[in-house]
Enzyme design. Structure first.
Site, PDB file in Angstrom:
ATOM      1  N   TYR A  37      31.521 -22.726  16.943  1.00  0.00           N
ATOM      2  CA  TYR A  37      31.299 -21.487  17.266  1.00  0.00           C
ATOM      3  C   TYR A  37      31.149 -21.465  18.833  1.00  0.00           C
ATOM      4  O   TYR A  37      31.002 -20.848  19.514  1.00  0.00           O
ATOM      5  CB  TYR A  37      30.752 -20.399  15.846  1.00  0.00           C
ATOM      6  CG  TYR A  37      31.761 -20.440  15.868  1.00  0.00           C
ATOM      7  CD1 TYR A  37      33.310 -19.914  15.886  1.00  0.00           C
ATOM      8  CD2 TYR A  37      30.916 -20.638  14.126  1.00  0.00           C
ATOM      9  CE1 TYR A  37      33.479 -19.719  13.568  1.00  0.00           C
ATOM     10  CE2 TYR A  37      31.324 -20.163  13.160  1.00  0.00           C
ATOM     11  CZ  TYR A  37      33.190 -20.714  12.551  1.00  0.00           C
ATOM     12  OH  TYR A  37      33.275 -20.030  11.354  1.00  0.00           O
ATOM     13  N   ASN A  38      30.238 -22.595  19.222  1.00  0.00           N
ATOM     14  CA  ASN A  38      30.094 -23.047  20.665  1.00  0.00           C
ATOM     15  C   ASN A  38      31.071 -22.954  21.867  1.00  0.00           C
ATOM     16  O   ASN A  38      31.864 -23.233  21.218  1.00  0.00           O
ATOM     17  CB  ASN A  38      28.674 -24.335  21.174  1.00  0.00           C
ATOM     18  CG  ASN A  38      27.683 -23.754  22.262  1.00  0.00           C
ATOM     19  OD1 ASN A  38      29.499 -23.909  23.733  1.00  0.00           O
ATOM     20  ND2 ASN A  38      27.005 -23.629  21.983  1.00  0.00           N
ATOM     21  N   HIS A  39      31.117 -22.276  22.682  1.00  0.00           N
ATOM     22  CA  HIS A  39      32.175 -22.002  23.759  1.00  0.00           C
ATOM     23  C   HIS A  39      31.874 -23.732  24.796  1.00  0.00           C
ATOM     24  O   HIS A  39      32.991 -23.231  25.720  1.00  0.00           O
ATOM     25  CB  HIS A  39      32.176 -20.566  24.450  1.00  0.00           C
ATOM     26  CG  HIS A  39      32.355 -19.740  23.680  1.00  0.00           C
ATOM     27  ND1 HIS A  39      32.137 -18.607  24.029  1.00  0.00           N
ATOM     28  CD2 HIS A  39      33.125 -19.828  22.641  1.00  0.00           C
ATOM     29  CE1 HIS A  39      32.993 -17.554  22.551  1.00  0.00           C
ATOM     30  NE2 HIS A  39      33.604 -17.940  22.152  1.00  0.00           N
ATOM     31  N   PHE A  40      31.226 -24.350  24.372  1.00  0.00           N
ATOM     32  CA  PHE A  40      30.962 -25.345  25.861  1.00  0.00           C
ATOM     33  C   PHE A  40      32.187 -25.973  25.847  1.00  0.00           C
ATOM     34  O   PHE A  40      33.240 -26.100  26.849  1.00  0.00           O
ATOM     35  CB  PHE A  40      29.599 -25.999  26.179  1.00  0.00           C
ATOM     36  CG  PHE A  40      30.020 -27.023  26.333  1.00  0.00           C
ATOM     37  CD1 PHE A  40      29.744 -26.319  27.759  1.00  0.00           C
ATOM     38  CD2 PHE A  40      30.231 -28.779  27.052  1.00  0.00           C
ATOM     39  CE1 PHE A  40      29.191 -27.885  29.064  1.00  0.00           C
ATOM     40  CE2 PHE A  40      29.932 -29.626  28.080  1.00  0.00           C
ATOM     41  CZ  PHE A  40      28.931 -28.775  29.347  1.00  0.00           C
ATOM     42  N   THR A 138      26.952 -20.407  26.939  1.00  0.00           N
ATOM     43  CA  THR A 138      27.766 -20.483  25.825  1.00  0.00           C
ATOM     44  C   THR A 138      27.872 -20.731  24.322  1.00  0.00           C
ATOM     45  O   THR A 138      28.948 -20.724  23.535  1.00  0.00           O
ATOM     46  CB  THR A 138      28.383 -21.725  25.557  1.00  0.00           C
ATOM     47  OG1 THR A 138      27.924 -23.224  25.938  1.00  0.00           O
ATOM     48  CG2 THR A 138      29.179 -22.261  27.940  1.00  0.00           C
TER      49      THR A 138
END
Length: 162
Positions: A37-40, A138
């Site tokens: 679920y991290n946006h990086f 992020t």
């Protein structure tokens, strides 16, 4: 004691994204920003891979280095239960002076969230001729900004003109 990862850079790196310390999912996988679920990585793939999400970690790192961006964390190691930066204790910082001597082409440091900057500035100066930018984390723990808002801000930070 939790241990961070080695810096991901090469002789062409111009921008260094600095996080705080990998979370549990990243440490388990042995990969930067492995939590699903991290946006990086979605941000990186949107900006530099036409939106196509890469699944191979090696391909992600290759893409990043091809656009002259590197990765490292402020912390070399620490103690922490869970993945939240607020729970970090007994931290030891990475040696950025050594990295900058090895990679003098790094001209911009982009902090992935407040904690990364706070740990970095505890033992490093921001007055060394490099550009320092603070970006929203992020991490999914940072729900104050949508993906689209983060993407717009990160786009500016990761665009480097020489």
């Amino acid at each position: 004691m939790l241990k961070s990862f080695a810096a991901v850079t090469d002789e062409n790196t111009r921008i260094l994204v600095v996080g705080s310390m990998p979370g549990e999912a990243s440490l388990k996988a042995g990969e930067y920003y492995a939590y699903k679920y991290n946006h990086f990585w979605p941000i990186i793939c949107t900006l530099f891979n036409g939106g196509e999400i890469l699944t191979s970690y090696e391909a992600k790192l290759s893409l990043l280095l091809s656009v002259r961006i590197g990765l490292w964390d402020s912390l070399k190691n620490c103690r922490r239960l869970g993945s939240l930066d607020k729970d970090i204790k007994e931290e030891k910082l990475n040696n950025f002076k050594r990295l900058f001597n090895k990679r003098p082409g790094i001209k911009r440091i982009v902090f992935n969230g407040q904690a990364a900057k706070r740990f970095f500035t505890a033992h490093n100066t921001l007055e060394d001729g490099r550009e320092y930018l603070l970006m929203p984390s992020t991490s999914p723990a940072n729900a104050s900004k949508s993906f689209e808002e983060k993407l717009a801000l990160w786009r500016t930070a990761l665009t480097f003109k020489e």
